[in-house]
Design an enzyme around this catalytic site. Structure first.
Site, mmCIF file in Angstrom:
data_model
loop_
_atom_site.group_PDB
_atom_site.id
_atom_site.type_symbol
_atom_site.label_atom_id
_atom_site.label_comp_id
_atom_site.label_asym_id
_atom_site.label_seq_id
_atom_site.Cartn_x
_atom_site.Cartn_y
_atom_site.Cartn_z
ATOM 1 N N CYS A 22 -49.945 17.450 42.591
ATOM 2 C CA CYS A 22 -50.937 16.389 42.705
ATOM 3 C C CYS A 22 -51.018 15.925 44.150
ATOM 4 C CB CYS A 22 -50.616 15.210 41.782
ATOM 5 S SG CYS A 22 -49.119 14.331 42.242
ATOM 6 N N CYS A 25 -47.919 14.569 45.922
ATOM 7 C CA CYS A 25 -46.980 15.575 46.442
ATOM 8 C C CYS A 25 -47.328 15.902 47.888
ATOM 9 C CB CYS A 25 -47.038 16.856 45.610
ATOM 10 S SG CYS A 25 -46.557 16.678 43.884
ATOM 11 N N ASP A 442 -81.583 23.581 74.017
ATOM 12 C CA ASP A 442 -81.673 24.444 75.191
ATOM 13 C C ASP A 442 -82.821 25.427 74.957
ATOM 14 O OD1 ASP A 442 -80.750 25.955 77.557
ATOM 15 O OD2 ASP A 442 -80.204 27.454 76.062
#
Length: 748
Positions: A22, A25, A442
């Site tokens: 989970c 952890c 550009d």
């Protein structure tokens, strides 16, 4: 797993973490690693990886030891710098699937008997115990094992809640059956959506213990499957490369070797239908190359001697000999995969908040469960009501949904982007796309093709355009000048093979002269014609004036002592640029054309693509100042560019979009890389990034909302523990399923 040097004293490593169940952890591991001196770590629950920067005396072995001391496993990195190919978690799915099948088959009749009083025959409670016992022991064993391991390290996770909740329900049922009145023949009790009342001696919770186990296992299984689908795009990307290559030997022969044995400078053969083994340059042959798997562009690209080719693309119809220029981790494919992996390991700002919540969530839930137990007992509701409410609180809490909110959306979003030729560097990029209101473009190589192109031929009265192209193109074909190449390529495109000049000479700064098919031909500036005392007819003089007014280059062609035509040359606008500008405007972005070219050229290009704001005659080093100025005006700026001179501006911009056809410097400086080299991909990239961010936000909203709403209901005794388990499992599956909708994203 990768190891990279990030600086003089800092290294970076990616570790595969095992045993996480989970988000809490992941938070624990991250906290332990970050407590180490000189270590900065990010642990991702969804990808099950840790990205760690470390320095000083710290080693990879120290990092692994810290993870193991926390109660998890960590895998040593491979010695190469290639992206990890260990993405297939089917090995995890099989045992999880077996436990799920067992739990479902045995828990279904237990739940049915508890829910339907008509099914409660004389000894139904003992059959329920027989069926529930394997579910709570064998099927739920991963939860118990993880809870025990975490307890040894003084920690609690989601597994702790599930283990304690199901064990408590099962042990209570054993007490009621053997020491209470629940084992009496003919005992029945109705199914309740809320908590049961009374002294509890006649109540069993086997359906809660078995049902919760089955629901949580189902949630874990479908979550794991969904996570595997979420990473499918990256796995497909990693598998694109060729496995073997026909290496050409010095004696003129060939031998088949693994791609890993290729070295820079090696030459290899690519037959029709084969994948190109690595990045290189064509040294022999011509063909069409299908690059759709990397760029998302469906139209094959024609290549010939001198053209670059990319590894993993497919040779369609011709025989090619390629010289390797990049191998291994330096190839475009490997760098693309690494960019995607890096993005998937990141965390958005909102997710970091969720991680902090998850880190303290489990202890808070346990405290809340104990508080619920005490509250109900203190208010005289009886042990049954108190126990049921406390178990419901333990079971319904779900930090998993919080932990999955960002990484699953990133997994799917970045993977889908890679399929479409859009590389997102990290979650912070997503935050930028939401704020951007101005896009600076550009000109050369971004809006235009970046190469000189023959735009038009203006023949004098009575002169055939085909004849102009044939004679001028043949003579220019012998020159290497960019303008000459534009004339020659344009002529060859329309006419095919051109005649070979019988005589040729370059006139520096002016043009070329020679003899083609018996005609004395001149091609170049008007000064070259004047040196031969050739006058321009009025119609050609007007054509020259119109071309120069538009900022184009006018090339004159003459033969046999007479000026015959004007050839108009310019850096052509990409066919897709006008549509791209429309799409950017539709996203609420204000386009600005930025170029070092003169004002006339810039205005012509801007009119053609539909841009109103133009900043022209800007030196390369001043582009970054333009971006800074726009930012000081309160604008959030995106910059799209492809050259070395764009790198600083891309880095300065709030969002940098680098054209993948450009230089390495530009690509490294950008936040998003557009592999296709098509400006429309910029709009697609912004759309995908915004949609991914929106998915993350909706995931986090529902995950938080679920817990905010569910925990009070459970504590108030309004939820049966089994229903709480089903709701908990659904929340994680919902978050992952919501993320998977990103797989349907379409370009355009």
């Amino acid at each position: 797993m990768t190891v990279r040097t990030a600086g003089a004293d800092i290294a970076e490593v990616e570790l595969a973490i095992g045993g996480m169940t989970c988000a809490s952890c992941a938070a624990r591991i991250e906290k332990k690693l970050n407590r180490m001196e000189g270590v900065a770590a990010t642990v991702n629950y969804a990808t099950e990886k840790a990205r760690v920067s470390y320095g000083g005396e710290t080693t990879v072995a120290d990092l692994i030891a810290t993870v193991e001391a926390t109660g998890y496993t960590a895998e040593r990195p491979a010695p190469s710098d290639e992206p990890s190919r260990k993405e297939d978690d089917s090995g995890e799915l099989r045992p999880l699937g077996r436990r799920l099948v067992t739990a479902t088959a045995l828990a279904a009749p237990v739940v049915a008997m508890a829910m339907v009083p008509a099914l409660q025959f004389e000894y139904w409670q003992w059959l329920s115990l027989t069926l529930a016992a394997p579910v709570v022991t064998y099927a739920a064993w991963p939860f118990h094992k993880a809870a025990f391991t975490n307890a040894r390290h003084g920690a609690a996770t989601m597994d702790t809640l599930v283990s304690v909740g199901t064990s408590a329900a099962f042990l209570w049922s054993l007490w009621a059956l053997f020491l209470g009145t629940a084992g009496t023949p003919g005992m029945t009790h109705p199914f309740e959506l809320t908590i049961a009342r009374g002294d509890g001696a006649g109540n069993i919770y086997l359906e809660a213990a078995a049902g919760v186990t089955a629901f949580v296992l189902a949630g874990r299984y479908f979550e794991a499957r969904a996570k595997r689908k979420a990473g499918a795009a990256l796995r497909a990307l990693l598998e694109l490369g060729a496995k073997d290559v026909a290496l050409l030997t010095p004696d003129g022969g060939e031998k088949t070797v693994p791609v890993a044995e290729l070295r820079t400078g090696d030459r290899f053969l690519v037959r029709p239908g084969e994948k190109i083994a690595t990045d290189g340059t064509v040294v022999e042959g011509s063909s069409a190359v299908d690059a759709s798997m990397l760029t998302g562009e469906s139209v094959p690209v024609e290549v010939a001697v001198g053209d670059p080719v990319t590894g993993a693309t497919v040779n369609v119809d011709g025989r090619l000999v390629v010289e390797a220029t990049r191998v291994g981790a330096d190839t475009r494919l490997a760098r693309t995969a690494r960019l995607v992996e890096d993005a998937q390991n990141g965390k958005a700002a909102a997710q970091r908040l969720a991680d902090r919540v998850s880190a303290v969530f489990v202890p808070v839930v346990i405290a809340l469960a104990l508080g619920t137990l005490g509250f109900w007992l203190g208010n005289g509701a009886g042990p049954t009501a108190a126990f049921t409410a406390a178990v419901a609180v333990l079971i319904i809490a779900c930090p998993c949904a919080l932990g999955l909110a960002t990484p699953t959306a990133l997994l799917v979003g970045t993977g889908r982007g890679a399929q479409l030729g859009i590389l997102i560097k990290g979650p912070e990029v997503l935050e930028s796309t939401r704020r951007v209101d101005t896009v600076v473009l550009d000109k050369t190589g971004t809006v235009t093709t970046g190469r000189m192109t023959l735009l038009a031929v203006h023949p004098a009265d009575g002169v055939d355009e085909t004849e102009v192209l044939r004679l001028a193109g043949a003579l220019e074909h012998s020159s290497e000048h960019p303008i000459a190449r534009a004339v020659a390529d344009g002529a060859r495109e329309k006419l095919g093979e051109l005649p070979v000049p019988e005589d040729f000479a370059g006139v520096p700064g002016l043009g070329v002269q020679g003899v083609v098919d018996g005609h004395a031909v001149l091609v170049g500036r008007d000064r070259l014609l004047r040196e031969w005392s050739l006058e321009l007819p009025e119609d050609l003089a007007r054509a020259v004036e119109r071309a120069e007014r538009a900022g184009h280059t006018a090339v004159l062609a003459a033969w046999d002592g007479t000026a015959r035509a004007v050839l108009e040359i310019a850096d052509a606008v990409k066919e897709t640029s006008p549509e791209a500008i429309r799409r950017l405007r539709a996203l609420g972005l204000r386009p600005i054309l930025l170029t070092g070219d003169n004002e006339a050229v810039a205005r012509t290009v801007a009119r053609e693509v539909g841009v109103e704001d133009v900043i022209a005659e800007v030196l390369p080093q001043d582009k970054v100042d333009v971006v800074k100025r726009l930012q000081t005006e309160g604008r959030s700026v995106a910059m799209v560019g492809d050259g070395v001179n764009d790198a600083a501006a891309l880095a300065q911009a709030d969002l940098g979009l680098a054209m993948g056809t450009g230089t390495d410097a530009a690509i490294e400086a950008g936040d998003l890389t557009l592999v296709r080299g098509d400006l429309r991909a910029a709009a697609d990239a912004v759309r995908l990034a915004r949609r991914t961010l929106g998915t993350i936000r909706s995931n986090l909203f529902w995950a938080f909302a679920y817990n905010v709403a569910a925990l009070p209901l459970a504590a108030a005794g309004l939820l049966n523990p089994m229903l709480a388990g089903a709701a908990m499992a659904f929340s994680s599956v919902f978050v992952v399923g919501n993320s998977l909708r990103l797989r349907t994203f379409r370009a355009g």
